[in-house]
Motif scaffolding. Structure first.
Motif, PDB file in Angstrom:
ATOM      1  N   PHE A   1      11.223   7.063  -1.956  1.00 20.85           N
ATOM      2  CA  PHE A   1      10.474   7.593  -0.823  1.00 20.85           C
ATOM      3  C   PHE A   1       9.034   7.100  -0.886  1.00 20.85           C
ATOM      4  N   LYS A   2       8.522   6.676   0.265  1.00 18.34           N
ATOM      5  CA  LYS A   2       7.141   6.215   0.382  1.00 18.34           C
ATOM      6  C   LYS A   2       6.524   6.823   1.631  1.00 18.34           C
ATOM      7  N   SER A   3       5.253   7.117   1.534  1.00 16.85           N
ATOM      8  CA  SER A   3       4.513   7.542   2.721  1.00 16.85           C
ATOM      9  C   SER A   3       4.381   6.342   3.647  1.00 16.85           C
ATOM     10  N   PRO A   4       4.228   6.577   4.940  1.00 13.99           N
ATOM     11  CA  PRO A   4       4.081   5.456   5.875  1.00 13.99           C
ATOM     12  C   PRO A   4       2.966   4.505   5.434  1.00 13.99           C
ATOM     13  N   GLY A   5       3.291   3.215   5.419  1.00 17.81           N
ATOM     14  CA  GLY A   5       2.328   2.187   5.051  1.00 17.81           C
ATOM     15  C   GLY A   5       2.192   1.940   3.560  1.00 17.81           C
ATOM     16  N   GLU A   6       2.770   2.783   2.734  1.00 14.55           N
ATOM     17  CA  GLU A   6       2.670   2.620   1.283  1.00 14.55           C
ATOM     18  C   GLU A   6       3.670   1.567   0.808  1.00 14.55           C
ATOM     19  N   LYS A   7       3.264   0.726  -0.114  1.00 21.00           N
ATOM     20  CA  LYS A   7       4.103  -0.349  -0.650  1.00 21.00           C
ATOM     21  C   LYS A   7       4.529  -0.014  -2.076  1.00 21.00           C
ATOM     22  N   PRO A   8       5.675  -0.553  -2.525  1.00 23.74           N
ATOM     23  CA  PRO A   8       6.091  -0.349  -3.926  1.00 23.74           C
ATOM     24  C   PRO A   8       5.085  -0.975  -4.893  1.00 23.74           C
ATOM     25  N   ARG A   9       4.903  -0.329  -6.020  1.00 27.61           N
ATOM     26  CA  ARG A   9       4.056  -0.868  -7.080  1.00 27.61           C
ATOM     27  C   ARG A   9       4.778  -2.036  -7.751  1.00 27.61           C
TER      28      ARG A   9
END
Length: 71
Positions: free
Chosen positions: A48-56
């Motif tokens: 799950f990611k917040s909108p606009g967040e990219k994987p590390r």
């Protein structure tokens, strides 16, 4: 509760209550947030990611590794 955590909790609750699919939190660094136990022995892994967040970067590595294993 963060936006991401709220979405995750809502999805897990819906999956269990509405379609009978249980899930568990992984909790191990770089792995997807949650595994859903789909009937027929087919796991569904979700990060799950917040909108606009990219994987590390470590998550990107794990995604590549899991895809090579057929997930």
């Amino acid at each position: 509760m963060s936006h991401e955590s709220k979405i995750e909790a809502d999805v897990a609750k819906f999956a269990l209550e509405q379609i009978g699919v249980p899930s568990e939190k992984f909790g191990q660094r770089s792995y997807p947030d949650r595994i859903f136990f789909i009937p027929g022995g087919r796991p569904l892994l979700i990060e799950f990611k917040s909108p606009g967040e990219k994987p590390r970067p470590l998550q990107e590595h794990r995604i590549k590794q899991l895809r090579q294993l057929g997930y």
